[in-house]
Scaffold this active site. Structure first.
Site, PDB file in Angstrom:
ATOM      1  N   ARG A  76       0.852  -1.193   0.000  1.00 45.80           N
ATOM      2  CA  ARG A  76       0.000   0.000   0.000  1.00 45.80           C
ATOM      3  C   ARG A  76       0.887   1.241   0.000  1.00 45.80           C
ATOM      4  O   ARG A  76       1.756   1.384   0.860  1.00 45.80           O
ATOM      5  CB  ARG A  76      -0.902  -0.011   1.237  1.00 45.80           C
ATOM      6  CG  ARG A  76      -1.712   1.247   1.404  1.00 45.80           C
ATOM      7  CD  ARG A  76      -2.704   1.138   2.566  1.00 45.80           C
ATOM      8  NE  ARG A  76      -3.460   2.366   2.672  1.00 45.80           N
ATOM      9  CZ  ARG A  76      -3.344   3.244   3.669  1.00 45.80           C
ATOM     10  NH1 ARG A  76      -2.530   3.027   4.678  1.00 45.80           N
ATOM     11  NH2 ARG A  76      -4.050   4.350   3.656  1.00 45.80           N
ATOM     12  N   HIS A 119      -2.962  10.960   1.012  1.00 50.91           N
ATOM     13  CA  HIS A 119      -2.413  10.729   2.354  1.00 50.91           C
ATOM     14  C   HIS A 119      -1.796  12.059   2.802  1.00 50.91           C
ATOM     15  O   HIS A 119      -0.606  12.153   3.068  1.00 50.91           O
ATOM     16  CB  HIS A 119      -1.410   9.572   2.327  1.00 50.91           C
ATOM     17  CG  HIS A 119      -1.157   8.933   3.671  1.00 50.91           C
ATOM     18  ND1 HIS A 119      -1.332   7.587   3.906  1.00 50.91           N
ATOM     19  CD2 HIS A 119      -0.744   9.453   4.837  1.00 50.91           C
ATOM     20  CE1 HIS A 119      -1.014   7.307   5.167  1.00 50.91           C
ATOM     21  NE2 HIS A 119      -0.654   8.424   5.750  1.00 50.91           N
ATOM     22  N   GLU A 164      -7.448   8.374   6.423  1.00 50.76           N
ATOM     23  CA  GLU A 164      -7.704   9.028   7.710  1.00 50.76           C
ATOM     24  C   GLU A 164      -8.150  10.485   7.556  1.00 50.76           C
ATOM     25  O   GLU A 164      -7.438  11.420   7.974  1.00 50.76           O
ATOM     26  CB  GLU A 164      -6.467   8.945   8.607  1.00 50.76           C
ATOM     27  CG  GLU A 164      -6.025   7.530   8.912  1.00 50.76           C
ATOM     28  CD  GLU A 164      -4.794   7.451   9.806  1.00 50.76           C
ATOM     29  OE1 GLU A 164      -4.272   8.488  10.218  1.00 50.76           O
ATOM     30  OE2 GLU A 164      -4.358   6.327  10.100  1.00 50.76           O
ATOM     31  N   ASN A 290      -7.498   1.477   9.744  1.00 49.49           N
ATOM     32  CA  ASN A 290      -6.203   1.694  10.410  1.00 49.49           C
ATOM     33  C   ASN A 290      -6.450   1.603  11.897  1.00 49.49           C
ATOM     34  O   ASN A 290      -7.356   2.270  12.420  1.00 49.49           O
ATOM     35  CB  ASN A 290      -5.632   3.075  10.075  1.00 49.49           C
ATOM     36  CG  ASN A 290      -5.168   3.182   8.634  1.00 49.49           C
ATOM     37  OD1 ASN A 290      -5.229   2.216   7.878  1.00 49.49           O
ATOM     38  ND2 ASN A 290      -4.694   4.357   8.255  1.00 49.49           N
ATOM     39  N   TYR A 292      -4.585   1.450  15.824  1.00 45.14           N
ATOM     40  CA  TYR A 292      -3.395   1.576  16.675  1.00 45.14           C
ATOM     41  C   TYR A 292      -3.697   1.440  18.163  1.00 45.14           C
ATOM     42  O   TYR A 292      -2.915   0.898  18.914  1.00 45.14           O
ATOM     43  CB  TYR A 292      -2.713   2.932  16.428  1.00 45.14           C
ATOM     44  CG  TYR A 292      -2.071   2.993  15.056  1.00 45.14           C
ATOM     45  CD1 TYR A 292      -0.778   2.516  14.869  1.00 45.14           C
ATOM     46  CD2 TYR A 292      -2.775   3.483  13.959  1.00 45.14           C
ATOM     47  CE1 TYR A 292      -0.192   2.542  13.612  1.00 45.14           C
ATOM     48  CE2 TYR A 292      -2.185   3.512  12.694  1.00 45.14           C
ATOM     49  CZ  TYR A 292      -0.895   3.031  12.526  1.00 45.14           C
ATOM     50  OH  TYR A 292      -0.319   3.051  11.289  1.00 45.14           O
ATOM     51  N   GLU A 355      -3.553  -0.342   7.958  1.00 45.80           N
ATOM     52  CA  GLU A 355      -2.394   0.011   8.790  1.00 45.80           C
ATOM     53  C   GLU A 355      -2.564  -0.583  10.175  1.00 45.80           C
ATOM     54  O   GLU A 355      -3.662  -0.510  10.756  1.00 45.80           O
ATOM     55  CB  GLU A 355      -2.266   1.534   8.989  1.00 45.80           C
ATOM     56  CG  GLU A 355      -1.769   2.304   7.813  1.00 45.80           C
ATOM     57  CD  GLU A 355      -1.646   3.798   8.118  1.00 45.80           C
ATOM     58  OE1 GLU A 355      -1.448   4.177   9.288  1.00 45.80           O
ATOM     59  OE2 GLU A 355      -1.778   4.578   7.157  1.00 45.80           O
TER      60      GLU A 355
HETATM   61  O1  IFM Z   1       2.411   7.440  10.196  1.00 47.44           O
HETATM   62  C1  IFM Z   1       1.037   7.457  10.354  1.00 47.44           C
HETATM   63  C2  IFM Z   1       0.340   7.278   9.023  1.00 47.44           C
HETATM   64  O2  IFM Z   1       0.728   8.234   8.110  1.00 47.44           O
HETATM   65  C3  IFM Z   1      -1.147   7.374   9.214  1.00 47.44           C
HETATM   66  N1  IFM Z   1      -1.605   6.511  10.248  1.00 47.44           N
HETATM   67  C4  IFM Z   1      -0.914   6.493  11.506  1.00 47.44           C
HETATM   68  C5  IFM Z   1       0.578   6.358  11.271  1.00 47.44           C
HETATM   69  C6  IFM Z   1       1.334   6.371  12.619  1.00 47.44           C
HETATM   70  O3  IFM Z   1       1.128   7.585  13.254  1.00 47.44           O
END
Ligand code: IFM
Length: 450
Positions: A76, A119, A164, A290, A292, A355
């Site tokens: 990606r 992005h 995002e 995505n 985290y 992600e």
């Molecule tokens: O690095 C970023 C990415 O560009 C977008 N999502 C979160 C990642 C980590 O912060």
């Protein structure tokens, strides 16, 4: 017992143009908002900029070989808008050539290209006219999409409109910690709608020949005290601004009414014109997730102030979980919760984890090798959550580790490393980390070890 993934599951890694390419002023690339923002004193840690980044523009061959060595079957990346469209709105052939070389190189190696159109690197010339707070930017995005799609649509099947939009709108125009660095809540609210309009317009430009999705950064949101109505309402607001303000229009064709109420004072509804929601809610082929961390919030004084516009009384409260170098709490089961929520509350769509990954304070040895056990565990625990979701019936088609390479981590500069391959920012040598080697074995086996 090994944990097998469905046949054909995609094992990828992800990057983004401004974070890896460098070559900021080469071959006719124009300025983006990140070029301008990162040059402003005090914006980026250590005064870093993305001018050189991981020098991927020049090291394309090495990076393709790296991907093959990691047994990836998908990659990606994002296209840099100011690299392929010049400041007069005309095609920059040299910029497009780079993406043609990238896509052809991927296809030759049996690696499926997943292309993201946005992005976060808006051409500065458009920011000068109002940026995402201005409705016309959505039409400019559709024109740019047309250029990218006409050239690459024959070889790239998988298209993602936006990465995002939360960050682009709320961090860029509300909190001001991302480019263009504006602290204007009303502009942030406008940007949310105009980004979604850009998504819908691009979706219609690409048409039905290829797969189209959008990537959202989704979070489970929990009240610090589930018995306190103030905290419960804080969680509702954050869930609204972080998740539902994007999910609902895209997947259900309507903004959530409670969020419209929360944003009323910011004039949000003034931007919604007849026909917009039909465009934004047009059916998609996949949703990019995505993931985290999760949010744990209170409406009472205390905790950290976060970037939820119009919610100045909402704070994030740490809950004592282990954290990554970003200070983000590790919550692998939150990924299961996000996926399960999509499955139960929204029209069901195939999902790609576009992600997932973590920054840690890596210490390379003399050969540039990093024994990043923490990152390897992070990946494994999240992949187990993905597998549990698949077992529960969620149609997850692929997983992209963030990131292929250490890179420019926005306001954090190069100090926060997310790569499964280490980059020496003096020599630009890439060295797969322990996590990268481990990921390569998982990708080859299409299964997690016992
Ligand atoms: O690095 C970023 C990415 O560009 C977008 N999502 C979160 C990642 C980590 O912060």
């Amino acid at each position: 017992m090994t944990v097998a993934f469905p046949e054909g599951f995609l094992w990828g890694a992800a990057t983004a143009a401004y974070q890896v390419e460098g070559a900021a002023a080469e071959d006719g690339r124009c300025e983006s908002i990140w070029d301008v923002f990162s040059r402003q004193p005090g914006r980026i840690a250590n005064g870093d900029t993305g001018d050189v980044a991981a020098d991927h523009y020049h090291l394309l061959g090495a990076d393709l070989a790296l991907m093959s060595g990691l047994n990836l079957n998908a990659y990606r990346f994002s296209v840099s808008w100011p690299r392929i469209v010049d400041d007069d709105g005309a095609i920059n052939r040299k910029g497009l050539d780079f993406y043609e070389r990238l896509v052809d190189g991927l296809l030759e190696r049996g690696i499926r290209p997943f292309l993201t159109l946005y992005h976060w690197d808006l051409p500065q010339r458009l920011e000068n006219r109002g940026g995402w707070a201005d409705r016309d930017t959505a039409q400019h995005f559709a024109d740019y999409t047309q250029i990218a799609h006409e050239t690459l649509g024959d070889r790239v099947h998988d298209w993602t409109t936006l990465n995002e939009p939360y960050c682009a709108a709320l961090l860029g125009y509300g909190a001001g910690v991302h480019a263009p660095g504006r602290r204007e809540p009303r502009a942030a609210a406008a940007a949310v709608h105009h980004l979604l309009l850009a998504h819908g317009s691009a979706r219609s430009v690409i048409g039905d020949r290829n797969s189209v999705g959008i990537t959202l950064n989704l979070y489970p949101v929990d009240p610090a005290d589930p018995n306190d109505q103030v905290d419960v309402d804080a969680a509702r607001r954050v869930d609204g601004l972080q998740n539902r303000i994007f999910l609902d229009p895209v997947l259900r064709g309507a903004y959530p009414s409670d969020v419209l109420g929360d944003l009323e004072a910011l004039g949000f509804t003034d931007h919604i014109k007849p026909g917009d929601l039909e465009l934004i809610g047009a059916p998609l082929d996949t949703l990019g997730v995505n993931y985290y961390t999760g949010h744990h919030v209170t409406g009472r004084p205390g905790g950290h102030t976060a970037e939820w516009i119009g919610s100045e009384h909402v704070h994030a409260v740490p809950r004592g979980l282990p954290t990554t170098a970003m200070g983000w709490e590790e919550l692998p089961e939150g990924l299961f919760r996000v996926l399960n929520r999509l499955h139960t509350e929204y029209p069901r769509l195939p999902v790609h984890i576009t992600e997932n990954g973590a920054a840690y304070d890596d210490v390379p040895d003399a050969h540039g090798y990093v024994e990043d056990h923490a990152r390897r565990w992070y990946l494994e625990r999240h992949l187990r959550a993905v597998e549990t979701a698949i077992g529960a019936g969620v149609d997850v088609r692929g997983y992209f580790a963030w990131s292929l390479l250490d890179n420019f981590e926005w306001a954090e500069g190069y100090g926060k490393r997310f790569g499964v391959a280490h980059v020496d920012f003096d020599t630009f040598v890439r060295t797969p980390k322990l996590s990268g080697r481990w990921y390569a074995t998982v990708a080859r086996a299409n299964a997690l070890p016992e």
